[in-house]
Design a protein around this motif. Structure first.
Motif, PDB file in Angstrom:
ATOM      1  N   ASN A 148      15.319 -10.716  57.423  1.00  0.00           N
ATOM      2  CA  ASN A 148      16.223  -9.661  57.667  1.00  0.00           C
ATOM      3  C   ASN A 148      16.141  -8.598  57.141  1.00  0.00           C
ATOM      4  O   ASN A 148      14.494  -8.453  56.685  1.00  0.00           O
ATOM      5  CB  ASN A 148      17.730 -10.271  57.082  1.00  0.00           C
ATOM      6  N   GLU A 180      21.695 -10.909  61.286  1.00  0.00           N
ATOM      7  CA  GLU A 180      21.044  -9.491  62.041  1.00  0.00           C
ATOM      8  C   GLU A 180      21.518  -9.799  63.472  1.00  0.00           C
ATOM      9  O   GLU A 180      20.978  -8.863  64.234  1.00  0.00           O
ATOM     10  CB  GLU A 180      19.464  -9.962  62.028  1.00  0.00           C
ATOM     11  N   GLN A 189      22.487  -4.115  62.730  1.00  0.00           N
ATOM     12  CA  GLN A 189      21.813  -5.400  62.956  1.00  0.00           C
ATOM     13  C   GLN A 189      20.688  -5.349  64.091  1.00  0.00           C
ATOM     14  O   GLN A 189      20.608  -4.273  64.828  1.00  0.00           O
ATOM     15  CB  GLN A 189      22.881  -6.432  63.517  1.00  0.00           C
TER      16      GLN A 189
END
Length: 412
Positions: A148, A180, A189
């Motif tokens: 992430n 994400e 994201q």
């Protein structure tokens, strides 16, 4: 960006002061045996992995920076390879076909900074202690790409769903955090949903025409992933030249099965990349790896090393191969093919713009003429519904996805 073990990058001055070293010189400057002029090797070794920490990756750069690498910029850019690395490099190497690396001429000390990177994937790490004149092995799973944004840099990806392939499940299986995945290109994201014909995903998501018909929207992404819609669906691809322009500017495009239509029917500049069948050819087995080029040789070895293949150069696909490409035209790269009575191509890639000198090419296109994922569709409860393990088909796709995102170099 949050960095592992906090202290990641030390100054060029520190690095210059710390190495390379000569065996026999301790901190007190007094010689040991062997003599002081005998060179010694100080190194770090290990494997580089996908975000899940279990799937080794090929051709990932591992280096020690001279200075902080700085931020990666969002948005489309020409992805040509360069000889320099962000922050400069004291020493560098790449992972091999089994994901292994050995980084030589490492300055010894504590909290030694190491960067692992490919394309716009990047993670900055530290090795707690590197001893002088010895190799420091890194435990498997520690040198992995980020799951992430808090762990490092990730490419920004447009994920187009379809009714006959669930490519998003592959990102989940290779370790990308579900947090994400988002519904807007303006959100932080790294992966944004667009629902094409038959496709579904969490949230209320835009139609693919909002992406494919808007070059400015596509330019927000490093990569566009198009999942099979079960038919050509040319009716929702009404401005195909925009996808070509996106790729020519440095965009990366992946399409599965019926997305061959972009090259076969919709983008004239791409029509010469392969020889197309008038209809899907019958399934040909076994599927073979094209080892006529160096990356194909690495692909073959990698497939064996990750358990996707039991025989070098052979892959047993479990997807739904019904290829429309009979053969590729150079300089298109063929990755997987079958050579029966009706030769077919299963995976192929080409650099863009098509037809210009290599030093003017910025982007890449990959086509998998089969249903790659064993999960038929992505549900609204994603990632629930995705199977737990990567199939051989999906592992092959992971290799090609990282190749797709890597810098543009020589075409084989």
């Amino acid at each position: 960006m949050t960095t592992a073990r906090l202290v990641l990058v030390v100054s060029c001055t520190w690095l210059a002061a710390c190495g390379p070293n000569k065996r026999g010189e301790d901190d007190d400057g007094l010689p040991d045996a062997p003599p002081p002029d005998a060179p010694c090797l100080t190194s770090i070794s290990g494997k580089v992995f996908a975000p899940n920490g279990t799937l080794p990756l090929y051709n990932v750069t591992v280096y020690i920076p001279q200075n902080p690498p700085g931020p990666m910029m969002d948005g489309l850019s020409c992805g040509q390879c360069t000889t320099s690395l962000p922050g400069g490099s004291v020493t560098q190497t790449k992972s091999d076909a089994e994901g292994k690396f050995q980084l030589d001429n490492v300055p010894p000390g504590t909290d030694v900074p190491v960067v692992i990177t490919t394309g716009k994937w990047r993670r900055q790490l530290t090795v707690p202690f590197v001893g002088q004149c010895v190799d420091t092995p890194v435990m498997d799973g520690l040198f992995r790409l980020p799951k992430n944004r808090t762990e490092g840099d990730m490419p920004k990806i447009a994920m187009v769903t379809g009714g006959c392939d669930s490519l998003a499940c592959i990102f989940s299986k290779m370790g990308v955090d579900p947090s994400e995945f988002g519904t807007s290109s303006a959100a932080p994201q790294r992966i944004t949903w667009y629902n094409a014909d038959g496709g579904s995903s969490p949230g209320t998501n835009a139609a693919p025409t909002m992406l494919w018909n808007n070059l400015d929207e596509m330019k927000k992404f490093d990569m566009v992933i198009n999942s099979c819609e079960c038919s050509e669906m040319n009716t929702n691809k009404t401005a195909p030249d925009l996808l070509r322009q996106y790729a020519d500017l440095g965009g990366r495009v992946f399409g599965s099965h019926f997305h061959y239509t972009w090259s076969k029917n919709l983008v004239p500049q791409w029509q010469g990349t392969a020889v197309y069948n008038t209809a899907g050819a019958a399934n040909q087995m076994p599927v073979l790896v094209d080892t006529s080029h160096p990356d194909g040789q690495a692909f073959s070895k990698w497939l064996v090393s990750v358990g996707a293949s039991t025989s070098p150069g052979v892959l047993n696909l479990i997807g739904y191969p019904q290829p429309s490409e009979a053969a590729v035209n150079p300089p298109t790269t063929r990755w997987l093919y079958a050579s029966g009575t009706n030769p077919v191509t299963h995976y192929m890639s080409f650099k863009t713009p098509v037809g210009v000198p290599m030093d003017q090419q910025c982007g890449k296109v990959v086509h998998a003429d089969l249903h790659v994922s064993e999960d038929s569709t992505v549900s609204a409860s994603f990632p629930t519904g995705c199977s737990a393990q990567l199939s051989p088909d999906e592992k092959a796709l992971v290799f090609l996805l990282f190749d797709l995102g890597s810098c543009v170099d020589i075409i084989f």
